[in-house]
Design a protein around this motif. Structure first.
Motif: not given
Length: 333
Positions: A267-287
């Protein structure tokens, strides 16, 4: 110096001189059946001269079973003194999780059972419960004998002396006592494990000497011995069941802990994965947004007639990117 269990057994059975242990409750009750022994022990509990203790009477008791499937139960000794005071004594060798609550329950019952319907409260007499424990109950200190009563929490002033609890923890007795009081001598006798220890304590007090003589009589009585051995077996079986339950509980606890740990980790890994995915998605969107801006700029400059070489020189973008945009523009025309 501690004596091993095998040495204790050898000392108890050598030359057919078997000796009972007072920590087995049927033996303790047998000792208290002797009025002289009873007088000496009660005097020690009350810090009184035995000669001032008048007649004491044993009251009938039953084997208390706290649960329907309780095979061990608790055997108590209940004494009525001439002045109406009642003393309830219990020898307990097996750890009891809710011992405090149980003591209060039975002490309260003894206290309230004194009155019949319609009788005045002034008829109530003092009731004392004595727990003799062959295990450590109060782990926070090394005090082996304590008296507990109702008192004011702030001033320490005693509220009433009508109810009292005495706790004797045999396992806390120090090997060398500087000031041997009567009650500590009795505790040494009751906690004895070998004939040699009983003989040594018998020399310290006439009443303890009487207790040793009674112990020898009980040990020589075949019927009493059979009852003693049956009770001893019940205690061993009870302890084995408790220890087995503890081990099983530990195993189940470890297994459940591992399962819960894995689930929490996932569960903790899933939450961290979601958070990292959101951050990476935002960064990719910006790029991607920046890339689109670059392409839009190139398109406008091309539409205004700027040469690819000039665009590369002015924007710092690579000729390949500019060529890609130029090809896209030409395909649209």
């Amino acid at each position: 110096m501690k004596i091993s269990e095998s040495s204790q057994t050898e000392n108890r059975y050598t030359d057919n001189r078997f000796i009972m242990l007072p920590t087995v409750d049927v033996c303790f009750k047998g000792l208290m059946n002797n009025p002289i022994v009873r007088k000496g022990f009660i005097a020690a509990l009350l810090k009184a001269d035995p000669e001032t203790i008048a007649e004491t009477t044993l009251l009938p008791t039953i084997l208390h079973q706290d649960y329907p499937d309780d095979k061990l139960g608790i055997l108590d000794v209940r004494v009525l003194m001439e002045n109406g005071t009642q003393i309830d004594m219990e020898m307990q060798v097996a750890y009891f999780e809710y011992w405090d609550a149980r003591v209060l329950f039975y002490l309260s019952r003894i206290f309230t059972d004194q009155l019949r319907k319609g009788e005045s409260y002034e008829n109530l007499k003092k009731c004392i419960h004595v727990s003799i424990l062959d295990f450590i109950h109060f782990k926070e200190d090394d005090k082996c004998h304590r008296t507990i009563c109702f008192c004011d929490e702030k001033t320490g002033r005693k509220y009433t002396d009508l109810m009292e609890i005495q706790i004797l923890e045999l396992r806390k007795l120090p090997e060398n006592l500087k000031n041997d009081s009567d009650i500590l001598n009795w505790m040494r006798f009751l906690g004895g494990k070998t004939r040699r220890e009983f003989e040594a304590m018998a020399k310290t007090d006439a009443y303890i000497n009487e207790a040793y003589k009674e112990l020898e009589k009980l040990s020589a009585d075949e019927r009493a011995k059979l009852e003693y051995e049956a009770r001893e077996k019940a205690i061993r079986d009870h302890n084995a069941l408790v220890n087995s339950a503890i081990r099983q509980g530990l195993r189940q606890g470890i297994e459940q802990g591992i399962e819960q740990g894995i689930e929490q980790g996932i569960e903790q890994g899933r939450k961290q994965g979601i958070e990292q995915g959101i951050e990476q998605g935002i960064e990719q969107g910006r790029e991607q947004g920046r890339e689109e801006e670059k392409k839009l700029l190139i398109r406008k400059m091309l539409e205004n007639g700027a040469e690819p070489e000039l665009i590369s020189r002015l924007t710092g973008l690579s000729p390949d990117i500019i060529k890609s945009v130029e090809t896209s523009v030409n395909n649209e025309i």
